[in-house]
Design a protein around this motif. Structure first.
Motif, short mmCIF file in Angstrom:
data_model
loop_
_atom_site.label_atom_id
_atom_site.label_comp_id
_atom_site.label_asym_id
_atom_site.label_seq_id
_atom_site.Cartn_x
_atom_site.Cartn_y
_atom_site.Cartn_z
N HIS A 62 -9.75 5.75 -3.33
CA HIS A 62 -9.38 5.63 -4.75
C HIS A 62 -10.49 6.09 -5.67
O HIS A 62 -11.59 5.53 -5.64
CB HIS A 62 -9.07 4.17 -5.09
N CYS A 78 -6.10 -3.12 -0.93
CA CYS A 78 -4.94 -3.12 -1.83
C CYS A 78 -3.63 -2.89 -1.06
O CYS A 78 -3.65 -2.48 0.10
CB CYS A 78 -5.11 -2.08 -2.93
N CYS A 98 -3.04 0.57 0.51
CA CYS A 98 -3.80 0.78 1.75
C CYS A 98 -3.24 -0.07 2.89
O CYS A 98 -3.23 0.37 4.04
CB CYS A 98 -5.27 0.48 1.51
#
Ligand SMILES: [Zn+2]
Length: 241
Positions: free
Chosen positions: A207, A234, A237
């Protein structure tokens, strides 16, 4: 999966040996499919004494029992209703806070020696050759030497060779034991290996905008504080995993 952590004995590159031992010891405490081994690239002809210690701190947990004898009165204040006219308003409008002055960070290093990425991956290759490390194993060089792109660590073209920069962590995590951010970096690169098919996909899949995920790129290096404090991955992911 076997992972070899090693250091170089060259003066400007050698990690503090106590930190190295602590990182290896910490990672070895976690039992699972990843096995961590320790080694070194010795440029001095003699082997230093190397010992491993296991530490186990017992923590006493106390529980307070809470009893409510009286019946609680209902709050007297009543809530109100408000309307949001746009997502932007909803996301950005907040009451103000007064923030105390932050504590000053330690002085940043004024000078730093560094080498190109290829140099670190060449050391990994030499370590593999000298120790007959199988191709499928992973090899991490933990080094105090800076790198030309100024990253915390990276992955080589083989997809199984890595380096982690082990210096300057006290600038980002004041008073924190550096074994933890270094160990975190090792584990995150392994996580990325499991998530992405190859190195290019991996470097494109992290990211650019920080979101408190293990895969934050941290263009601004201070963003590593958010990434490590969340200790999270997150949903995007997690779906990839
Ligand atoms: Zn993520």
């Amino acid at each position: 999966m076997k992972v070899h952590l090693f250091y170089s004995t060259l003066p400007k590159e050698q990690i503090d040996l106590e930190v190295f031992e602590n990182v290896v010891d910490f990672l070895q405490q976690s039992k699972g499919p990843i096995q961590f081994a320790a080694g070194m690239l010795d440029y001095r002809q003699e082997m230093p004494a190397f010992s491993m210690h296991s530490q186990c701190n017992s923590v006493e947990v106390k529980i307070h029992s809470i009893s409510l004898n009286k019946k609680l009165a209902l709050p007297k204040q009543k809530g109100k209703i408000r309307t949001w006219f746009s997502a932007e308003k909803f996301q950005t409008q907040k009451g103000k806070i007064t923030e105390p002055e932050p504590e000053p960070s330690p002085d940043f290093p004024k000078r730093e020696a560094y080498m190109p990425w290829d140099y670190f991956f060449d050391q990994c290759r030499r370590f593999r050759e000298m120790n007959s490390v199988p191709d499928q194993d992973h090899v991490f060089l933990l080094s105090n030497m800076g790198n030309d792109k100024n990253w915390f660590g990276s992955i080589g073209p083989s997809g199984r060779d890595y380096f982690i920069h082990t210096a300057n962590w006290d600038y980002f995590f004041k008073n924190a034991d550096e074994q933890f951010p270094i160990s975190y970096e090792v584990v995150v690169w392994l996580l990325r290996h499991l998530m992405f098919g190859d190195r290019e996909t991996m470097l494109n899949g992290i990211h650019s905008k920080p979101k408190g995920c293990a895969n934050d790129f941290c263009q601004n290096k201070e963003e590593i504080q958010l990434k490590m404090r969340t200790a999270d991955v997150c949903q995007l992911c997690m779906d990839k995993l």
